[in-house]
Design an enzyme around this catalytic site. Structure first.
Site, PDB file in Angstrom:
ATOM      1  N   ASP A  82      36.963 -78.598   3.300  1.00 37.42           N
ATOM      2  CA  ASP A  82      36.378 -80.123   3.711  1.00 37.42           C
ATOM      3  C   ASP A  82      35.800 -80.138   5.163  1.00 37.42           C
ATOM      4  OD1 ASP A  82      36.437 -80.628   1.070  1.00 37.42           O
ATOM      5  OD2 ASP A  82      37.901 -82.463   1.316  1.00 37.42           O
ATOM      6  N   SER A 108      43.741 -87.715   1.602  1.00 36.10           N
ATOM      7  CA  SER A 108      44.701 -86.533   1.975  1.00 36.10           C
ATOM      8  C   SER A 108      44.520 -86.578   3.815  1.00 36.10           C
ATOM      9  CB  SER A 108      44.189 -85.192   1.649  1.00 36.10           C
ATOM     10  OG  SER A 108      42.578 -85.028   2.072  1.00 36.10           O
ATOM     11  N   TYR A 153      45.475 -76.018   6.433  1.00 34.75           N
ATOM     12  CA  TYR A 153      44.961 -77.366   6.142  1.00 34.75           C
ATOM     13  C   TYR A 153      45.832 -78.270   6.978  1.00 34.75           C
ATOM     14  CZ  TYR A 153      43.449 -81.087   3.312  1.00 34.75           C
ATOM     15  OH  TYR A 153      42.988 -82.409   2.870  1.00 34.75           O
ATOM     16  N   ASP A 161      45.151 -85.186  -6.963  1.00 37.39           N
ATOM     17  CA  ASP A 161      44.373 -85.484  -5.965  1.00 37.39           C
ATOM     18  C   ASP A 161      44.330 -86.509  -5.208  1.00 37.39           C
ATOM     19  OD1 ASP A 161      42.732 -83.107  -6.650  1.00 37.39           O
ATOM     20  OD2 ASP A 161      42.012 -83.898  -8.182  1.00 37.39           O
ATOM     21  N   ARG A 199      42.131 -85.335   9.706  1.00 35.41           N
ATOM     22  CA  ARG A 199      41.630 -84.716   8.580  1.00 35.41           C
ATOM     23  C   ARG A 199      41.036 -85.206   7.626  1.00 35.41           C
ATOM     24  NH1 ARG A 199      46.705 -82.077   5.895  1.00 35.41           N
ATOM     25  NH2 ARG A 199      46.916 -84.078   4.782  1.00 35.41           N
ATOM     26  N   ASP A 200      40.295 -84.745   6.899  1.00 36.22           N
ATOM     27  CA  ASP A 200      39.521 -85.440   5.800  1.00 36.22           C
ATOM     28  C   ASP A 200      38.820 -86.774   6.249  1.00 36.22           C
ATOM     29  OD1 ASP A 200      38.848 -85.921   3.021  1.00 36.22           O
ATOM     30  OD2 ASP A 200      40.723 -86.642   2.702  1.00 36.22           O
TER      31      ASP A 200
END
Length: 459
Positions: A236, A196, A184, A414, A189-190
């Site tokens: 994701d 995140s 990850y 989260d 990212r995201d």
């Protein structure tokens, strides 16, 4: 939506901090932080990321820079009382595992290695619960295997430590060990959220940095061919390419995401890692209009990476809250025929097979113990009233599902409810999100206690 925490060794405990101001698990530093910078007695201000340092019990890391510990940050989404041997204390070999994957379920015949990192988080959290019954239940969570998230390249060396410990345990016990990891660290990212955001940028050598990250994972795994590794690949990421290309950041990242995932699959296959590509969840890709595009994308990724037999299939519901099966659909699922993960898998699997990808599945049920608690199906951030769910098992009731797993380590946040944070996501400020919440991946004590209290089946 995902992870970053810094909890170091619990072998020794730091001394009390003088003039403590911030409580245990409270914030004590970070960019633009104007609050207390010292911690309550028995805890130390510990760096997590540039935006957040947290008062962690028994910790002794510096608040000025990152550590090499492992954690998870979460957008949707190994623990143990086994002591962790250092990599130097266990002899390793440079030979590689067989290039020929075994037939059948990769979880069968292996004992899942419990992450010392998560065990330490849980032990500290249980120790801060005054109710003895609840504390005992909380402590038992350390015996439930979760995945370990590698969300920063600096954390990769710790994988070698865990693999060495797993190898030593396997030899001493005569039981083959399996280590569960999450890959990850994509650049940008995201791409459709903020909680995140990762360390690499596409504009700043991101693809090359990611390739190096994968190479480092491979180098660690190669040393311990006697330990099986199962990996969830980039939560994701591919799902965003199915539904969120209208988001500029996702559209700009599409080519890089595909190149990076392809590289990850190809390289991890060389050291025998069994992989499950993240496939969102029923409320994301389970809608009738998304199923065929999703099947097309996952099958194309699989084929472009050489149809590796080490790509076992797909992971669903990572860090989310959906039930595996339900006879009473949550009202928020209205209009979606795939209102639970089993229905989603049953609908997606034949479409994948038609495309030449005979996929198996794993399903995260770590926080799925309580249903009908969200206002909207897309709400994912520290949802109020959640509870730990079905324990990991290969007795899944479905020929398509290899294992029920806990990918998201319950208790790791989260995302923050602090609207001034650069990593704030509006989902974390909604009325069905627990607040106040720290940064993604840091320990959220109150939420962990909720998960324990509401566990179904009970702990």
């Amino acid at each position: 939506m995902f992870r970053l925490a810094a909890l170091v060794s619990f072998v020794t405990f730091a001394s009390s901090v003088v003039n403590a101001q911030s409580p245990v698990y409270g914030q004590c530093g970070g960019q633009n932080w104007n609050g207390a910078t010292t911690c309550a007695a028995g805890s130390v201000c510990t760096f997590s990321n540039p935006y957040y340092s947290q008062c962690l019990p028994g910790s002794a890391s510096s608040p000025t820079g990152p550590t090499s510990t492992i954690s998870s940050s979460a957008s949707q989404s190994s623990s143990a009382s086994h002591s962790s041997s250092s990599a130097s204390s266990v002899s390793s070999t440079s030979s590689t595992p067989s290039q020929t994957p075994v037939a059948g379920n990769p979880f069968t015949g292996y004992s899942i290695f419990l992450s010392p990192f998560y065990a330490a988080e849980v032990a500290a959290a249980a120790g801060n619960i005054t109710d003895s019954t609840l504390a005992a239940k909380a402590a038992s969570v350390a015996q439930i295997p979760t995945f370990t998230w590698f969300d920063q390249v600096a954390k990769v060396p710790t994988l070698g430590t865990y693999l060495a410990s797993a190898s030593a345990l396997g030899k001493s016990s005569g039981t083959k060990q399996l280590v569960q990891i999450v890959v990850y660290d994509l650049p940008d990212r995201d791409c459709a959220a903020a909680a995140s955001n990762g360390e690499f940028s596409i504009a700043n050598n991101g693809q090359a940095n990611y390739f190096n990250y994968i190479d480092q994972l491979v180098a660690q795994i190669k040393q311990y061919p006697d330990v099986r590794v199962v990996a969830v690949i980039e939560p994701d990421s591919l799902a965003n390419l199915v539904t969120n290309l209208n988001v500029a950041k996702c559209a700009n990242a599409q080519t890089t995401y595909l190149a990076c995932v392809n590289y990850a699959i190809e390289q991890l296959s060389t050291v025998g890692v069994y992989m499950y590509l993240d496939a969102g969840h029923a409320g994301w890709l389970g809608w009738s209009s998304n199923l065929s595009p999703a099947a097309q994308l996952f099958s194309t990724v699989y084929k472009n990476a050489g149809s590796s037999s080490f790509v076992r299939g797909l992971a669903t519901n990572v860090a989310n809250y959906n039930s595996l099966t339900t006879n009473s659909p949550d009202p928020i699922t209205q209009g979606d025929a795939c209102y639970d993960e089993q229905l989603y898998i049953n609908a997606l699997a034949p479409l994948l097979k038609q495309q030449g990808f005979n996929a198996q599945f794993i399903v995260d049920q770590g926080r799925s113990g309580v249903q009908n608690i969200r206002q909207q199906w897309g709400d994912w951030c520290n949802v109020k009233g959640a509870g730990f769910g079905t324990r990991p098992t290969t007795n899944t009731g479905s020929a398509l599902i290899d294992s029920i797993v806990w990918v998201k380590p319950g208790g790791e946040c989260d995302g923050t409810s602090n609207q001034s944070s650069p990593r704030y996501d509006y989902h974390c400020g909604q009325s069905d999100a627990a607040q106040p919440a720290p940064e993604a991946g840091t320990w959220f004590q109150a939420y962990f206690q909720t998960l324990v209290s509401n566990a179904n089946p009970p702990l």
